[in-house]
Enzyme design. Structure first.
Site, PDB file in Angstrom:
ATOM      1  N   ASN A  10       0.859  -1.191   0.000  1.00 42.00           N
ATOM      2  CA  ASN A  10       0.000   0.000   0.000  1.00 42.00           C
ATOM      3  C   ASN A  10       0.894   1.239   0.000  1.00 42.00           C
ATOM      4  O   ASN A  10       1.452   1.611   1.025  1.00 42.00           O
ATOM      5  CB  ASN A  10      -0.896  -0.034   1.251  1.00 42.00           C
ATOM      6  N   HIS A  97      -9.989   0.319   4.622  1.00 35.97           N
ATOM      7  CA  HIS A  97      -8.716   0.575   5.316  1.00 35.97           C
ATOM      8  C   HIS A  97      -8.973   1.530   6.477  1.00 35.97           C
ATOM      9  O   HIS A  97      -9.773   2.459   6.361  1.00 35.97           O
ATOM     10  CB  HIS A  97      -7.713   1.177   4.324  1.00 35.97           C
ATOM     11  N   GLU A 178      -6.120  -5.224  10.421  1.00 36.83           N
ATOM     12  CA  GLU A 178      -5.282  -4.054  10.198  1.00 36.83           C
ATOM     13  C   GLU A 178      -5.724  -2.977  11.191  1.00 36.83           C
ATOM     14  O   GLU A 178      -6.453  -2.060  10.851  1.00 36.83           O
ATOM     15  CB  GLU A 178      -5.543  -3.703   8.715  1.00 36.83           C
TER      16      GLU A 178
HETATM   17  P1  PGA Z   1       2.388   0.488   7.667  1.00 36.75           P
HETATM   18  O1  PGA Z   1       0.957   0.569   6.951  1.00 36.75           O
HETATM   19  O2  PGA Z   1       3.033  -0.788   7.190  1.00 36.75           O
HETATM   20  O3  PGA Z   1       3.115   1.711   7.228  1.00 36.75           O
HETATM   21  O4  PGA Z   1       2.130   0.428   9.141  1.00 36.75           O
HETATM   22  C1  PGA Z   1       0.104  -0.544   6.979  1.00 36.75           C
HETATM   23  C2  PGA Z   1      -1.287  -0.246   6.504  1.00 36.75           C
HETATM   24  O5  PGA Z   1      -1.527   0.700   5.768  1.00 36.75           O
HETATM   25  O6  PGA Z   1      -2.201  -1.018   6.847  1.00 36.75           O
END
Ligand code: PGA
Length: 269
Positions: A10, A97, A178
Site C-alpha cells: 500500500n 482501510h 489491520e
Molecule cells: P504500515 O501501513 O506498514 O506503514 O504500518 C500498513 C497499513 O496501511 O495497513
C-alpha cells in the site's frame, strides 16, 4: 487447505510518477524470480496507467490494485473513480482501510456497498477490519480473543461488510486484520495475537459461508510490518500474507519481505 501467500504493498499518497515507475519495475524483476506468491501493488491511482504502460510484460505473480474507488459505474460523483474506469488495470481493491474509515468516513455500510461492487466487477476485494484503539495486551486472551475483543469493532465490521453477500460470490475475498493503532508507528501486533484474531475471523466466515469457503479465503495482517518483523508472522498457518505500508516503498526492505514470504515453509491451517 493450501492458500497462496500474498504480499500487498500500500503506497498510500506517496511517490512521484518517476519514483513509482522505478519501484514498480524493480518489484516486477523480483516477481519473476519468485514462485507461488502473489504480489499486489496499490500505487496512487493517478500513476497506475503510467506504471502499467511502462512495465509492459509482467510475471503472473504481479498484480495491481486500487486503494479506493466509488461503488457505482458512473454518475454525478465529483472527484470519484469507478471500477469500470480501471478495468484491465486493477484486479484488486482495498476496502475499509482504517485510514479511510477514520479520515474519510468510510462506514461499515459503505464497506458493504464497496464489497458488493468489487465482487460484481470481478475485482478481488481486500476487506480491512481492525479496532481503532489499542487493546492492552494484558486484556488479550491466549488462544482466543477475550470478551473485550469479541465486543470490539473487528467482528461487527466483518459482519456488516458481508450483509447480503452470497457465498457463490465470495471465495476470492481477502480479509485483512489491520488495526489503526499499529499502523505507521512501529507498534506491530505480536504474531501470536494476529493468529488468534485471524482464526476468530475465519470462524466467523465459517459460520456465515461454511468451512469449504472459509478455508479457501485468505486472511492477512497489516500494521508496521518490516523486513525485521516479517519472519515472526510466517510461522503461523492463518497468516496468509501481509499488507505493507511504509516498508513497501523501500526497495531493499520490500525485497527482503518478498523473499522471506516466498521462502517460508507453509503449514496448512
Ligand atoms: P504500515 O501501513 O506498514 O506503514 O504500518 C500498513 C497499513 O496501511 O495497513
Amino acid at each position: 487447505m493450501y492458500r497462496r501467500p500474498i504480499v500487498i504493498a500500500n503506497w498510500k499518497m506517496y511517490l512521484t510518477a518517476a519514483e513509482a515507475v522505478t519501484l514498480a519495475s524493480q518489484v516486477n524483476q523480483l516477481a519473476s524470480q519468485v514462485d507461488d506468491l502473489e504480489i499486489v501493488l496499490l500505487p496512487p491511482l493517478v500513476w497506475l496507467p503510467t506504471i502499467v504502460g511502462a512495465l509492459g510484460h509482467r510475471p503472473r505473480s504481479l498484480h495491481f490494485g486500487l486503494q479506493n474507488f466509488y461503488p457505482v459505474d458512473e454518475g454525478p460523483y465529483t472527484g470519484e473513480v469507478s471500477l469500470a474506469m480501471v478495468r484491465g488495470l486493477a484486479s484488486y481493491a482495498l476496502i475499509g482501510h482504517s485510514e479511510r474509515r477514520l479520515l474519510f468516513g468510510e462506514t461499515d455500510e459503505v464497506v458493504n456497498e464497496k464489497l458488493a461492487a468489487a465482487l460484481r466487477a470481478g475485482v478481488t476485494p481486500i476487506v480491512c477490519v481492525g479496532e481503532l484503539t489499542k487493546v492492552a495486551l494484558a486484556q488479550r486472551g491466549r488462544g482466543r480473543p477475550t470478551l473485550l475483543e469479541r465486543q470490539s469493532d473487528i467482528f461487527r465490521q466483518l459482519e456488516v461488510a458481508l450483509q447480503g453477500i452470497r457465498s457463490t460470490q465470495i471465495d476470492k475475498m481477502i480479509v485483512c486484520y489491520e488495526p489503526l493503532w499499529a499502523i505507521g508507528n512501529g507498534q506491530n501486533v505480536p504474531a501470536e495475537h494476529v493468529e488468534t484474531v485471524l482464526v476468530a475471523l475465519r470462524e466467523q466466515l465459517n459460520k456465515r459461508f461454511g468451512a469449504t469457503i472459509a478455508l479457501r479465503m485468505r486472511t492477512v495482517y497489516g500494521g508496521s510490518v518490516t523486513d525485521e518483523t516479517i519472519t515472526d508472522y510466517l510461522a503461523y498457518p492463518h497468516i496468509d500474507g501481509v499488507l505493507v505500508g511504509g516498508a513497501s516503498r523501500n526497495r531493499r526492505q520490500f525485497e527482503t519481505i518478498i523473499r522471506a514470504v516466498a521462502g517460508a515453509t507453509r503449514s496448512e491451517g
